[in-house]
Design a protein around this motif. Structure first.
Motif, PDB file in Angstrom:
ATOM      1  N   SER A 260      15.266   7.994 -11.411  1.00 52.47           N
ATOM      2  CA  SER A 260      14.476   6.440 -10.487  1.00 52.47           C
ATOM      3  C   SER A 260      15.840   5.711 -10.203  1.00 52.47           C
ATOM      4  O   SER A 260      16.740   5.171 -11.351  1.00 52.47           O
ATOM      5  CB  SER A 260      13.222   5.848 -10.940  1.00 52.47           C
ATOM      6  OG  SER A 260      13.752   4.364 -10.369  1.00 52.47           O
ATOM      7  N   CYS A 261      16.964   6.036  -9.654  1.00 47.94           N
ATOM      8  CA  CYS A 261      18.559   5.699  -9.713  1.00 47.94           C
ATOM      9  C   CYS A 261      18.321   3.755  -8.854  1.00 47.94           C
ATOM     10  O   CYS A 261      17.662   3.693  -7.242  1.00 47.94           O
ATOM     11  CB  CYS A 261      19.003   6.386  -8.562  1.00 47.94           C
ATOM     12  SG  CYS A 261      19.195   7.980  -9.332  1.00 47.94           S
ATOM     13  N   LYS A 262      18.457   3.016  -9.824  1.00 43.86           N
ATOM     14  CA  LYS A 262      18.281   1.758  -8.651  1.00 43.86           C
ATOM     15  C   LYS A 262      19.964   1.346  -8.177  1.00 43.86           C
ATOM     16  O   LYS A 262      19.182   0.601  -6.540  1.00 43.86           O
ATOM     17  CB  LYS A 262      18.258   0.559  -9.698  1.00 43.86           C
ATOM     18  CG  LYS A 262      16.822   1.007 -10.836  1.00 43.86           C
ATOM     19  CD  LYS A 262      17.226   0.266 -12.040  1.00 43.86           C
ATOM     20  CE  LYS A 262      16.820  -1.190 -12.136  1.00 43.86           C
ATOM     21  NZ  LYS A 262      15.977  -1.651 -11.522  1.00 43.86           N
ATOM     22  N   SER A 263      21.044   1.526  -8.501  1.00 43.79           N
ATOM     23  CA  SER A 263      21.703   1.377  -7.637  1.00 43.79           C
ATOM     24  C   SER A 263      22.979   2.106  -8.385  1.00 43.79           C
ATOM     25  O   SER A 263      23.161   2.295  -9.100  1.00 43.79           O
ATOM     26  CB  SER A 263      22.754  -0.575  -7.662  1.00 43.79           C
ATOM     27  OG  SER A 263      22.478  -0.671  -9.037  1.00 43.79           O
ATOM     28  N   SER A 360      22.677  -0.889  -2.821  1.00 42.67           N
ATOM     29  CA  SER A 360      21.224  -0.514  -3.209  1.00 42.67           C
ATOM     30  C   SER A 360      20.589   0.522  -2.589  1.00 42.67           C
ATOM     31  O   SER A 360      20.329   1.121  -2.301  1.00 42.67           O
ATOM     32  CB  SER A 360      19.911  -2.321  -3.287  1.00 42.67           C
ATOM     33  OG  SER A 360      18.833  -1.460  -3.591  1.00 42.67           O
ATOM     34  N   GLU A 362      17.577   0.936  -4.498  1.00 40.33           N
ATOM     35  CA  GLU A 362      15.828   0.491  -4.635  1.00 40.33           C
ATOM     36  C   GLU A 362      15.102   0.449  -3.430  1.00 40.33           C
ATOM     37  O   GLU A 362      15.449  -0.193  -2.362  1.00 40.33           O
ATOM     38  CB  GLU A 362      15.585  -0.657  -5.646  1.00 40.33           C
ATOM     39  CG  GLU A 362      16.100  -0.623  -6.545  1.00 40.33           C
ATOM     40  CD  GLU A 362      15.621  -2.052  -7.754  1.00 40.33           C
ATOM     41  OE1 GLU A 362      14.929  -1.802  -8.809  1.00 40.33           O
ATOM     42  OE2 GLU A 362      16.317  -2.777  -7.334  1.00 40.33           O
ATOM     43  N   ASN A 365      13.123  -4.417  -4.238  1.00 39.26           N
ATOM     44  CA  ASN A 365      13.121  -4.714  -4.921  1.00 39.26           C
ATOM     45  C   ASN A 365      12.640  -5.495  -6.180  1.00 39.26           C
ATOM     46  O   ASN A 365      12.119  -6.923  -5.322  1.00 39.26           O
ATOM     47  CB  ASN A 365      14.344  -5.646  -4.358  1.00 39.26           C
ATOM     48  CG  ASN A 365      15.166  -6.771  -6.038  1.00 39.26           C
ATOM     49  OD1 ASN A 365      15.353  -6.283  -7.355  1.00 39.26           O
ATOM     50  ND2 ASN A 365      16.153  -8.345  -5.837  1.00 39.26           N
ATOM     51  N   GLY A 372      12.992   2.791  -7.417  1.00 39.82           N
ATOM     52  CA  GLY A 372      14.392   3.257  -7.424  1.00 39.82           C
ATOM     53  C   GLY A 372      14.144   5.245  -6.450  1.00 39.82           C
ATOM     54  O   GLY A 372      13.117   5.390  -6.834  1.00 39.82           O
ATOM     55  N   HIS A 402      19.841   3.738 -13.582  1.00 45.32           N
ATOM     56  CA  HIS A 402      18.845   4.452 -13.326  1.00 45.32           C
ATOM     57  C   HIS A 402      18.002   2.990 -14.094  1.00 45.32           C
ATOM     58  O   HIS A 402      17.925   3.312 -15.635  1.00 45.32           O
ATOM     59  CB  HIS A 402      18.845   5.833 -13.716  1.00 45.32           C
ATOM     60  CG  HIS A 402      20.220   6.432 -15.178  1.00 45.32           C
ATOM     61  ND1 HIS A 402      18.661   5.761 -16.143  1.00 45.32           N
ATOM     62  CD2 HIS A 402      20.836   6.031 -15.151  1.00 45.32           C
ATOM     63  CE1 HIS A 402      19.389   6.073 -16.980  1.00 45.32           C
ATOM     64  NE2 HIS A 402      20.563   6.678 -16.694  1.00 45.32           N
TER      65      HIS A 402
END
Length: 419
Positions: A260-263, A360, A362, A365, A372, A402
């Motif tokens: 899960s990559c958030k940004s 981003s 995600e 948010n 992500g 992440h």
């Protein structure tokens, strides 16, 4: 009819157990008392109570020898600049590693603090050694201008996978926890204006708070199941070289695998003498375009173009750190720092290049789990369409924020991380 929460005065407030106590812990390195370039600082946490994640900070003294001249210039955010790497170990296993820690933290301070907040944190070390009225240009780097041999101290929040945890961490239920920091080379810490002969760190202290809620609460936690889960987040950092003379469409590939990559961010370095090299982030060439490619999908969908609207890139960058409507989503980037074009831009320690590329990733948010996108089955491509040839070889640093899940095996006192 039920009363609104704001006026429900009958609600019983929870209380802590009567035997609860907060312990202010200060630990010193276990492996040495003095540290120079290339050495490692090892800090062991106590195995008691619950760690309060956002209480962790590091303090240390420094000594610098500049020879016969004054004017050594420290890059980035001075308190973090000496540290090129951070490792967190539990038992004998390394659960998290952040390389280029100093470069990452220089970016994070610029993307999370306002100029006023940086002015209000003298412990970070910004500005000249001789106290003076602060200016915008004194809120980056540090100028050592008082003596050929100078001493002082820095202190900063220690960002890690531990300090980013969303719940208290039960230290009593895991193995020995160690935080290690590796010192960078002197040449990387300072610009080429004047490279000191000696830079030494002493009197290192890691300070944090632990809350002891008593044996009854700890037994209840152990009884919650064989495994406990705590959400946290961390950063993956990797670097690639972009060659001098590169032109047209370019793609740099990064092998960073997370669920899960958030940004995601790119730091485009520079190469000018006396500049900040990989601490800088410039527009690689005028009229360039940028995007990230993951599993055949571009983020953002339409590349960020500096020819159409340079400031569009700024709003996309803000979206990578939170809501663009959030008044607390601060940045400390001036128009001059954002305007550097070209890999040989004449940056200085006090006016670095801050043209960070970010977006981003995600889906939503929110505080939900794993919002992500996954890169576990695909490399990350950093796609650049250059508006002209690069004039020098530079280091491009990719930063991925992440999600992480701390999984604690209570019976065996193990902690593993699911990224």
């Amino acid at each position: 009819m039920s009363l609104p929460q704001a006026v429900n005065y009958a609600e019983q407030l929870p209380s802590l157990p009567s035997q609860s106590q907060v312990i202010n812990v200060a630990v010193n390195p276990t492996n040495a008392s003095s540290f120079t370039a290339g050495s490692q600082i090892q800090l062991d946490l106590i195995n008691r109570g619950f760690l309060i994640p956002d209480s962790m900070y590091l303090s240390y003294d420094y000594s610098i020898t500049q020879g016969a001249a004054l004017g050594a210039q420290m890059k980035g955010c001075p308190a973090y600049t000496p540290f090129s790497r951070q490792d967190v170990q539990v038992g004998s296993q390394t659960i998290d590693t952040i390389s280029s820690y100093n470069v990452l933290m220089a970016m994070i301070t610029n993307l999370n603090y306002s100029v006023a907040q940086k002015m209000g944190l003298p412990s970070l070390g910004y500005g000249p050694s001789t106290p003076a009225t602060p200016t915008l240009e004194s809120m980056d780097g540090r100028l050592f201008d008082t003596a050929t041999t100078e001493t002082g101290s820095f202190s900063m929040p220690l960002m890690s996978i531990l300090s980013n945890a969303e719940k208290l961490i039960p230290l009593f239920a895991v193995g020995a926890v160690r935080v290690s920091l590796t010192l960078d080379s002197i040449a990387n810490i300072f610009t080429t204006v004047l490279v000191p002969s000696v830079f030494t760190i002493t009197n290192v202290e890691l300070r944090y708070k632990v809350v002891d809620l008593g044996n009854d609460v700890e037994d209840m936690v152990r009884g919650m199941g064989s495994r406990l889960f705590i959400k946290s987040q961390s950063f993956g950092v990797a670097s690639q070289t972009l060659a001098s003379g590169a032109n047209g469409a370019q793609e740099l590939t990064f092998n960073q695998r997370y669920a899960s990559c958030k940004s995601i961010f790119a730091i485009n370095g520079t190469s000018t003498a006396n500049g900040n090299t990989f601490f800088d982030s410039c527009n690689l060439a005028a009229n360039s375009e940028y995007s990230f490619n993951i599993a055949g999908i571009s983020y953002p969908q339409k590349p960020i173009s500096t020819s159409r609207s340079r400031n569009q890139a700024f709003m996309e960058l803000k979206s990578a750190t939170g809501s663009i409507f959030d008044k607390n989503n601060n940045v400390a980037i001036t128009a001059l720092e954002y305007a550097y074009d070209g890999t040989t831009s004449s940056t200085t320690y006090a006016v670095p290049a801050k043209f960070y590329i970010g977006t981003s990733l995600e889906k939503l948010n929110s505080d939900s789990l794993l919002t992500g996108i996954s890169t576990q089955s695909s490399n990350i491509g950093y796609r650049v369409t250059l508006g002209g040839a690069t004039s020098s070889t530079v280091t491009v640093t990719l930063v991925v924020n992440h999600d992480s899940i701390l999984e604690i095996d209570v019976m065996n006192k193990d902690l593993i991380v699911r990224n």
